[in-house]
Structure formats: C-alpha cells, structure tokens
Motif scaffolding. Structure first.
Motif, PDB file in Angstrom:
ATOM      1  N   ASN A  47       0.822  -1.215   0.000  1.00  0.00           N
ATOM      2  CA  ASN A  47       0.000   0.000   0.000  1.00  0.00           C
ATOM      3  C   ASN A  47       0.853   1.261   0.000  1.00  0.00           C
ATOM      4  N   GLU A  48       1.984   1.231   0.703  1.00  0.00           N
ATOM      5  CA  GLU A  48       2.872   2.394   0.756  1.00  0.00           C
ATOM      6  C   GLU A  48       3.391   2.742  -0.636  1.00  0.00           C
ATOM      7  N   VAL A  49       3.767   1.742  -1.401  1.00  0.00           N
ATOM      8  CA  VAL A  49       4.273   1.980  -2.752  1.00  0.00           C
ATOM      9  C   VAL A  49       3.149   2.468  -3.664  1.00  0.00           C
ATOM     10  N   LEU A  50       1.975   1.891  -3.528  1.00  0.00           N
ATOM     11  CA  LEU A  50       0.842   2.320  -4.354  1.00  0.00           C
ATOM     12  C   LEU A  50       0.521   3.795  -4.125  1.00  0.00           C
ATOM     13  N   ASP A  95      16.276 -14.081   3.353  1.00  0.00           N
ATOM     14  CA  ASP A  95      15.186 -15.021   3.120  1.00  0.00           C
ATOM     15  C   ASP A  95      13.879 -14.317   2.757  1.00  0.00           C
ATOM     16  N   ASP A  96      13.626 -13.152   3.368  1.00  0.00           N
ATOM     17  CA  ASP A  96      12.345 -12.493   3.132  1.00  0.00           C
ATOM     18  C   ASP A  96      12.487 -11.126   2.456  1.00  0.00           C
ATOM     19  N   ARG A  97      13.673 -10.813   1.939  1.00  0.00           N
ATOM     20  CA  ARG A  97      13.927  -9.534   1.260  1.00  0.00           C
ATOM     21  C   ARG A  97      14.886  -9.764   0.102  1.00  0.00           C
ATOM     22  N   VAL A  98      14.600  -9.114  -1.014  1.00  0.00           N
ATOM     23  CA  VAL A  98      15.499  -9.177  -2.163  1.00  0.00           C
ATOM     24  C   VAL A  98      15.509  -7.805  -2.821  1.00  0.00           C
ATOM     25  N   GLU A  99      16.683  -7.367  -3.201  1.00  0.00           N
ATOM     26  CA  GLU A  99      16.802  -6.122  -3.949  1.00  0.00           C
ATOM     27  C   GLU A  99      16.946  -6.486  -5.426  1.00  0.00           C
ATOM     28  N   ILE A 100      16.104  -5.902  -6.263  1.00  0.00           N
ATOM     29  CA  ILE A 100      16.139  -6.148  -7.697  1.00  0.00           C
ATOM     30  C   ILE A 100      16.449  -4.824  -8.397  1.00  0.00           C
ATOM     31  N   VAL A 106      12.572   7.947 -26.041  1.00  0.00           N
ATOM     32  CA  VAL A 106      12.977   6.781 -25.254  1.00  0.00           C
ATOM     33  C   VAL A 106      13.837   7.268 -24.095  1.00  0.00           C
ATOM     34  N   ALA A 107      13.479   6.820 -22.895  1.00  0.00           N
ATOM     35  CA  ALA A 107      14.242   7.176 -21.703  1.00  0.00           C
ATOM     36  C   ALA A 107      14.835   5.906 -21.101  1.00  0.00           C
ATOM     37  N   MET A 108      16.164   5.889 -20.964  1.00  0.00           N
ATOM     38  CA  MET A 108      16.784   4.760 -20.290  1.00  0.00           C
ATOM     39  C   MET A 108      16.401   4.862 -18.809  1.00  0.00           C
ATOM     40  N   THR A 109      15.891   3.766 -18.252  1.00  0.00           N
ATOM     41  CA  THR A 109      15.373   3.783 -16.891  1.00  0.00           C
ATOM     42  C   THR A 109      16.142   2.799 -16.028  1.00  0.00           C
ATOM     43  N   ILE A 110      16.529   3.265 -14.856  1.00  0.00           N
ATOM     44  CA  ILE A 110      17.164   2.423 -13.836  1.00  0.00           C
ATOM     45  C   ILE A 110      16.218   2.416 -12.650  1.00  0.00           C
ATOM     46  N   LEU A 111      15.735   1.246 -12.322  1.00  0.00           N
ATOM     47  CA  LEU A 111      14.733   1.105 -11.270  1.00  0.00           C
ATOM     48  C   LEU A 111      15.255   0.118 -10.227  1.00  0.00           C
ATOM     49  N   THR A 112      15.278   0.537  -8.972  1.00  0.00           N
ATOM     50  CA  THR A 112      15.683  -0.340  -7.879  1.00  0.00           C
ATOM     51  C   THR A 112      14.448  -0.666  -7.054  1.00  0.00           C
ATOM     52  N   LEU A 113      14.160  -1.951  -6.945  1.00  0.00           N
ATOM     53  CA  LEU A 113      12.983  -2.420  -6.216  1.00  0.00           C
ATOM     54  C   LEU A 113      13.417  -3.202  -4.983  1.00  0.00           C
ATOM     55  N   GLU A 114      12.847  -2.860  -3.852  1.00  0.00           N
ATOM     56  CA  GLU A 114      13.056  -3.660  -2.649  1.00  0.00           C
ATOM     57  C   GLU A 114      11.843  -4.566  -2.522  1.00  0.00           C
ATOM     58  N   TRP A 139       5.572 -12.254  -2.799  1.00  0.00           N
ATOM     59  CA  TRP A 139       6.520 -11.166  -2.993  1.00  0.00           C
ATOM     60  C   TRP A 139       5.791  -9.910  -3.431  1.00  0.00           C
ATOM     61  N   LYS A 140       6.210  -8.766  -2.861  1.00  0.00           N
ATOM     62  CA  LYS A 140       5.644  -7.474  -3.237  1.00  0.00           C
ATOM     63  C   LYS A 140       6.745  -6.422  -3.235  1.00  0.00           C
ATOM     64  N   VAL A 141       6.532  -5.372  -4.009  1.00  0.00           N
ATOM     65  CA  VAL A 141       7.452  -4.243  -4.030  1.00  0.00           C
ATOM     66  C   VAL A 141       7.158  -3.400  -2.788  1.00  0.00           C
ATOM     67  N   ALA A 142       8.169  -3.234  -1.927  1.00  0.00           N
ATOM     68  CA  ALA A 142       7.990  -2.480  -0.679  1.00  0.00           C
ATOM     69  C   ALA A 142       8.583  -1.076  -0.787  1.00  0.00           C
ATOM     70  N   ASN A 143       9.500  -0.891  -1.714  1.00  0.00           N
ATOM     71  CA  ASN A 143      10.129   0.402  -1.901  1.00  0.00           C
ATOM     72  C   ASN A 143      10.714   0.436  -3.304  1.00  0.00           C
ATOM     73  N   LEU A 144      10.720   1.616  -3.895  1.00  0.00           N
ATOM     74  CA  LEU A 144      11.329   1.723  -5.222  1.00  0.00           C
ATOM     75  C   LEU A 144      11.941   3.095  -5.407  1.00  0.00           C
ATOM     76  N   THR A 145      12.989   3.118  -6.172  1.00  0.00           N
ATOM     77  CA  THR A 145      13.611   4.361  -6.612  1.00  0.00           C
ATOM     78  C   THR A 145      13.937   4.201  -8.080  1.00  0.00           C
ATOM     79  N   TYR A 146      13.765   5.281  -8.844  1.00  0.00           N
ATOM     80  CA  TYR A 146      14.123   5.152 -10.238  1.00  0.00           C
ATOM     81  C   TYR A 146      14.630   6.464 -10.817  1.00  0.00           C
ATOM     82  N   THR A 147      15.422   6.284 -11.852  1.00  0.00           N
ATOM     83  CA  THR A 147      16.010   7.400 -12.566  1.00  0.00           C
ATOM     84  C   THR A 147      15.777   7.177 -14.054  1.00  0.00           C
TER      85      THR A 147
END
Length: 171
Positions: free
Chosen positions: A82-85, A124-129, A145-153, A161-169
């Motif tokens: 919900n926080e990410v949404l 075990d319960d967290r992965v950074e992608i 076209v924009a080159m995008t770098i997205l970090t998902l926690e 699995w759910k996205v709990a945090n994200l940052t992108y450029t």
C-alpha cells in the motif's frame, strides 16, 4: 603352534582395527556429504525464491510502465504494498504539461523495451532487484525513449513477494 595362533590373533586384531577405523572414516565422509547435500538444497530453494521475486518485479514493471493514456492501478495492486501504491502516479498525463507546454495532450502511450533484471542483496524475506530498461513514451505521435534504472526492494507480504520500496532514474 602357539606362535601361529598368536600371529593369527594379532593379524585378526589388526584387521579388526583397520575395519573399525575405515568404518569411522566412511561415517564421517557420509556426514560431510549429507551436510553438503542440505546446503545445496537450501541454495536451490533460495534461487527459486529469488526467481519468484524477479517474476513479481517483472510483472510490476510491465504493469506500471506499459499503458495507454495513464498507468492503471489495478495492473500493479497485487504486486506492491500500500505504501508503494500511494507513491505511484495514476493520474492523466501528470507532469507532461511541463514538458509539452500549451500543446493539447491527446494521446499518451508508454511501453517497456529491453528489460533486464539483476539481483542485488538478498535475505530469506527480502530481495533487492535492479531493473534496466528503455521506457518508450509516445505523446501525440511524438516518440521518445528514456533509459530507466529502477531499484525495487522486494519483501514477502501475505505469503507473496511485493514491491515495498522503489527508486528510479530516467535519462
């Protein structure tokens, strides 16, 4: 005759000691192999777990960045907390007025191209992608076209699995 009997007894005792030590050595080797097997099983489970996290990350990225007119919340709800949404934008052409000025925005289309996912730190319960992709955006038949770098926690919430945090450029 006694010398032969003593020699046979010594020989039998020697063979018995040899087999006892050999049996002990085989037991130790068996324990070591069992431990190695357990470690390999755990690694396989870890790889499968991270594979599932990557699949969810892939679905989230495609659900949010592939759209016509505006991103659709229903496409990503099951993949994000919900926080990410609350952080994501689902409004019509928000921010495009700054880029296109007074031009009337009639059509907006976004798509993901050349998506690559990389696994960062994991527990075990967290992965950074980390995702790298080209975000093709078409506004009124003008494409960029924009080159995008997205970090998902990624975290496990409600057994998935759910996205709990994200940052992108975007560049």
């Amino acid at each position: 005759m006694q010398k032969k009997m003593i020699a046979i007894i010594v020989l039998l005792l020697g063979m018995m000691l040899f087999f006892i030590f050999q049996n002990s050595s085989l037991k130790n080797e068996n324990l070591t192999l069992a431990e190695q097997n357990e470690q390999l099983k755990n690694e396989d489970v870890h790889e499968d777990t991270n594979k599932k996290a990557k699949e969810v990350a892939n679905d989230f990225i495609n659900g949010y960045f592939n759209y016509q007119d505006k991103p659709v919340k229903q496409e990503v709800e099951s993949y994000a907390t919900n926080e990410v949404l609350e952080q994501l934008r689902f409004d019509d052409a928000e921010g495009l007025e700054e880029v296109y000025g007074d031009t009337a925005i009639e059509k907006v289309q976004s798509s993901v191209e050349s998506l690559s996912l990389y696994e960062g730190q994991s527990l075990d319960d967290r992965v950074e992608i980390v995702a790298l992709f080209d975000n093709r955006i078409e506004v009124n038949d003008t494409s960029s076209v924009a080159m995008t770098i997205l970090t998902l926690e990624m975290v496990i919430e409600e057994d998935q699995w759910k996205v709990a945090n994200l940052t992108y450029t975007q560049q």
